[in-house]
Design a protein around this motif. Structure first.
Motif, short mmCIF file in Angstrom:
data_model
loop_
_atom_site.label_atom_id
_atom_site.label_comp_id
_atom_site.label_asym_id
_atom_site.label_seq_id
_atom_site.Cartn_x
_atom_site.Cartn_y
_atom_site.Cartn_z
N CYS A 139 -5.37 -0.48 43.00
CA CYS A 139 -5.61 -1.90 43.23
C CYS A 139 -5.66 -2.30 44.70
N GLY A 171 -4.68 -5.80 45.94
CA GLY A 171 -4.42 -6.58 44.74
C GLY A 171 -5.27 -7.82 44.56
N THR A 214 -6.40 -8.11 40.89
CA THR A 214 -5.26 -8.41 40.03
C THR A 214 -4.88 -9.88 40.11
N ILE A 248 -0.02 -3.02 48.37
CA ILE A 248 0.31 -3.92 47.26
C ILE A 248 1.22 -5.05 47.71
N PHE A 275 3.15 -5.70 40.12
CA PHE A 275 2.59 -4.51 40.76
C PHE A 275 3.51 -3.33 40.51
#
Length: 216
Positions: A48, A51, A54, A76, A93
């Protein structure tokens, strides 16, 4: 390791929305209730990075739970920090090696998997590291609910072609395919989320590939 990275590593250790290594194993099979205090679907973003996907998916779908997975804690940190600052409760996460997914998630625990601009591992000798190598795909199949979806966005034409080849070889259900996402009919609000790296690729007029497939 630089001072800034050390600071971020120390900070994510205090974040309630970040689990690291063995800390995440105790949530296996129970992420939605134990981490998010609900029974909503769980969706993963693999590799990711910072992020962005996300967090933005979580904003769009407040009734789903999103977990960004990467090994680099200093990356993250950004997504986790944003989720805290913007009070986005359906984001978490997990800092682990992706090959260990089965230690952290149970069979049929995951509804969707997003793979957004992963390292394409272009050398033949590194094929087994590609996130669409058959052994990875088998792990995803185990984790996903019936009809669960895998999404791949990549600027790398070779990884796109390789993944198509594996989809055909394994008899998977290809639902969407495009080699030029933003000049296709598929570029909706979800697929138009752009990561840090994607913005760099687009600035160089690079085409963006997208695949959507399932195992049944």
């Amino acid at each position: 390791m630089g001072k800034d990275k050390l600071r971020r590593f120390a900070e994510i250790a205090t974040f309630q929305n970040v689990k690291q290594l063995d800390e995440g194993k105790v949530l296996k099979g129970n992420w939605n209730i134990s981490q998010f205090n609900n029974k909503n679907p769980v969706i993963l973003e693999l590799a990711c990075g910072k992020g962005e996907y996300t967090v933005n998916l979580a904003k769009l779908f407040p009734n789903k739970n999103f977990i960004g997975i990467d090994y680099k804690g200093n990356r993250i940190w950004r997504g986790a920090k944003t989720a805290i600052e913007e009070n986005i409760p359906n984001v978490a996460f997990l800092r682990i090696q992706i090959e260990n997914l089965l230690d952290y998630f149970d069979e049929n625990e995951v509804s969707e998997i997003w793979i957004t601009f992963p390292d394409p591992q272009p050398q033949d000798s590194r094929e087994k590291k590609r996130l669409t190598f058959p052994k990875f795909l088998q792990r995803y199949k185990t984790l996903l609910v019936e009809g669960g979806i895998v999404h791949l966005k990549t600027d790398n034409d070779q990884l796109h072609a390789y993944t198509l080849e594996k989809i055909e070889e394994l008899g998977l259900n290809l639902k969407v395919r495009t080699e030029d996402l933003y000049n296709s009919e598929f570029a909706d609000e979800v697929l138009s989320i752009k990561t840090y790296y994607e913005k760099k690729y687009l600035a160089r007029d690079k085409n963006i590939n997208y695949l959507k497939f399932s195992f049944d």
